[in-house]
Write an enzyme that holds these catalytic residues in place. Structure first.
Site, PDB file in Angstrom:
ATOM      1  N   ASP A   1      42.039  54.252  52.963  1.00 47.27           N
ATOM      2  CA  ASP A   1      43.349  55.112  53.451  1.00 47.27           C
ATOM      3  C   ASP A   1      43.068  56.270  52.234  1.00 47.27           C
ATOM      4  O   ASP A   1      42.078  56.316  51.447  1.00 47.27           O
ATOM      5  CB  ASP A   1      44.464  54.591  53.365  1.00 47.27           C
ATOM      6  CG  ASP A   1      45.101  54.020  52.090  1.00 47.27           C
ATOM      7  OD1 ASP A   1      44.551  54.316  51.138  1.00 47.27           O
ATOM      8  OD2 ASP A   1      46.484  53.901  52.162  1.00 47.27           O
ATOM      9  N   HIS A   2      43.852  57.163  52.305  1.00 42.52           N
ATOM     10  CA  HIS A   2      44.005  58.388  51.368  1.00 42.52           C
ATOM     11  C   HIS A   2      44.147  57.827  49.859  1.00 42.52           C
ATOM     12  O   HIS A   2      43.690  58.427  49.162  1.00 42.52           O
ATOM     13  CB  HIS A   2      45.444  59.392  51.783  1.00 42.52           C
ATOM     14  CG  HIS A   2      46.520  58.606  51.845  1.00 42.52           C
ATOM     15  ND1 HIS A   2      46.700  57.671  53.045  1.00 42.52           N
ATOM     16  CD2 HIS A   2      47.646  58.512  51.146  1.00 42.52           C
ATOM     17  CE1 HIS A   2      48.093  56.961  52.676  1.00 42.52           C
ATOM     18  NE2 HIS A   2      48.587  57.696  51.562  1.00 42.52           N
TER      19      HIS A   2
ATOM     20  N   CYS B   1      42.799  50.822  49.158  1.00 44.30           N
ATOM     21  CA  CYS B   1      43.905  51.831  49.505  1.00 44.30           C
ATOM     22  C   CYS B   1      44.552  52.082  48.178  1.00 44.30           C
ATOM     23  O   CYS B   1      43.693  51.515  46.878  1.00 44.30           O
ATOM     24  CB  CYS B   1      44.726  51.071  50.318  1.00 44.30           C
ATOM     25  SG  CYS B   1      45.672  49.415  49.897  1.00 44.30           S
TER      26      CYS B   1
ATOM     27  N   THR C   1      46.899  50.272  46.145  1.00 46.12           N
ATOM     28  CA  THR C   1      46.807  49.156  45.554  1.00 46.12           C
ATOM     29  C   THR C   1      45.727  48.094  45.705  1.00 46.12           C
ATOM     30  O   THR C   1      45.348  47.119  44.942  1.00 46.12           O
ATOM     31  CB  THR C   1      48.258  48.355  45.773  1.00 46.12           C
ATOM     32  OG1 THR C   1      48.307  48.147  47.235  1.00 46.12           O
ATOM     33  CG2 THR C   1      49.474  49.245  45.332  1.00 46.12           C
ATOM     34  N   GLY C   2      45.277  48.271  46.922  1.00 49.17           N
ATOM     35  CA  GLY C   2      44.332  47.007  47.568  1.00 49.17           C
ATOM     36  C   GLY C   2      45.048  45.870  48.278  1.00 49.17           C
ATOM     37  O   GLY C   2      44.515  45.160  49.072  1.00 49.17           O
TER      38      GLY C   2
ATOM     39  N   HIS D   1      33.251  30.912  44.681  1.00 50.44           N
ATOM     40  CA  HIS D   1      34.053  29.799  45.382  1.00 50.44           C
ATOM     41  C   HIS D   1      34.458  30.019  46.799  1.00 50.44           C
ATOM     42  O   HIS D   1      34.920  29.164  47.668  1.00 50.44           O
ATOM     43  CB  HIS D   1      35.190  29.758  44.464  1.00 50.44           C
ATOM     44  CG  HIS D   1      35.090  29.308  43.094  1.00 50.44           C
ATOM     45  ND1 HIS D   1      36.012  28.476  42.459  1.00 50.44           N
ATOM     46  CD2 HIS D   1      34.079  29.283  42.278  1.00 50.44           C
ATOM     47  CE1 HIS D   1      35.551  28.097  41.345  1.00 50.44           C
ATOM     48  NE2 HIS D   1      34.205  28.744  41.179  1.00 50.44           N
TER      49      HIS D   1
ATOM     50  N   ARG E   1      32.265  21.153  47.923  1.00 48.80           N
ATOM     51  CA  ARG E   1      33.713  21.297  47.935  1.00 48.80           C
ATOM     52  C   ARG E   1      34.245  22.637  48.564  1.00 48.80           C
ATOM     53  O   ARG E   1      35.220  22.936  48.967  1.00 48.80           O
ATOM     54  CB  ARG E   1      34.223  21.076  46.626  1.00 48.80           C
ATOM     55  CG  ARG E   1      34.009  21.955  45.322  1.00 48.80           C
ATOM     56  CD  ARG E   1      34.496  21.468  44.014  1.00 48.80           C
ATOM     57  NE  ARG E   1      34.313  22.190  42.987  1.00 48.80           N
ATOM     58  CZ  ARG E   1      33.150  22.652  42.469  1.00 48.80           C
ATOM     59  NH1 ARG E   1      32.043  22.310  42.732  1.00 48.80           N
ATOM     60  NH2 ARG E   1      33.332  23.736  41.364  1.00 48.80           N
ATOM     61  N   HIS E   2      33.326  23.786  48.079  1.00 49.18           N
ATOM     62  CA  HIS E   2      33.873  25.093  48.446  1.00 49.18           C
ATOM     63  C   HIS E   2      33.568  25.180  50.069  1.00 49.18           C
ATOM     64  O   HIS E   2      34.376  25.934  50.629  1.00 49.18           O
ATOM     65  CB  HIS E   2      32.998  26.102  47.657  1.00 49.18           C
ATOM     66  CG  HIS E   2      33.483  25.952  46.211  1.00 49.18           C
ATOM     67  ND1 HIS E   2      34.852  26.113  45.674  1.00 49.18           N
ATOM     68  CD2 HIS E   2      32.695  25.805  45.147  1.00 49.18           C
ATOM     69  CE1 HIS E   2      34.700  25.880  44.342  1.00 49.18           C
ATOM     70  NE2 HIS E   2      33.572  25.875  43.881  1.00 49.18           N
TER      71      HIS E   2
HETATM   72  C1  RB5 Z   1      49.881  54.453  50.640  1.00 53.91           C
HETATM   73  O1  RB5 Z   1      50.761  55.309  50.055  1.00 53.91           O
HETATM   74  C2  RB5 Z   1      49.763  53.186  50.189  1.00 53.91           C
HETATM   75  O2  RB5 Z   1      51.094  52.289  50.618  1.00 53.91           O
HETATM   76  C3  RB5 Z   1      48.690  52.224  50.454  1.00 53.91           C
HETATM   77  O3  RB5 Z   1      47.735  53.004  50.080  1.00 53.91           O
HETATM   78  C4  RB5 Z   1      48.359  50.827  49.869  1.00 53.91           C
HETATM   79  O4  RB5 Z   1      48.668  50.833  48.492  1.00 53.91           O
HETATM   80  C5  RB5 Z   1      49.218  49.916  50.685  1.00 53.91           C
HETATM   81  O5  RB5 Z   1      49.156  48.721  50.218  1.00 53.91           O
END
Ligand code: RB5
Length: 142
Positions: A7-8, A64, A66-67, A97, A132-133
């Site tokens: 995303d942005h 994104c 935070t990911g 794993h 196991r994995h």
């Molecule tokens: C966008 O502002 C933000 O919410 C998105 O990139 C992400 O971090 C969501 O989990």
């Protein structure tokens, strides 16, 4: 072939990662977004996850802010094991794993230097194939 999307919030880091993949001679397809305008991460998660789940790409990379959101969305697609990694230890362990097939990164969390090391670790580490994995992964799929 690697499917990549963001995303942005992950757009700038995606540009760095695509440049790095080109330097390594690794083929990729960019599923968007294509600029820093505000957009919805589940759309790009779904595009990349379907590409991997349906076997057109072996691996995905999703970014994104935070990911977190993009990994939650990708993991809704059956057959996807998307792993959010903030360090190389986790990138190595999730390949060995969990046989993770999508790497998720936070563009507002990791800088480009660390992100590229995480990408290389993820791409260069094979699944262990340990019984196991394999068993634990099949339990996830049930
Ligand atoms: C966008 O502002 C933000 O919410 C998105 O990139 C992400 O971090 C969501 O989990």
């Amino acid at each position: 072939m690697i499917a990549i999307g963001s995303d942005h919030g992950g757009y700038a880091l995606k540009q760095e990662i695509m440049r790095h993949l080109e330097e390594r001679g690794i083929d990729y397809k960019d599923f968007g977004c294509y600029d820093e305008s505000s957009c919805d991460y589940p759309i790009y998660a779904r595009l990349v996850a379907n590409e991997v789940a349906e076997g057109r790409c072996e691996t995905g990379i999703l970014i994104c802010g935070t990911g977190i959101g993009i990994s939650i969305a990708a993991n809704k697609v059956p057959g996807i094991r998307a792993a959010l990694c903030t360090d190389c230890f986790c990138a190595e362990a999730t390949r060995q794993h969990n046989d993770a097939n999508i790497l998720c990164l936070g563009g507002r969390v990791v800088g480009p230097g660390l992100a590229i090391k995480i990408v290389d670790t993820f791409l260069d580490t094979p699944f262990s194939e340990d019984e196991r994995h394999v068993r634990r992964i099949s339990l996830i799929e049930q």
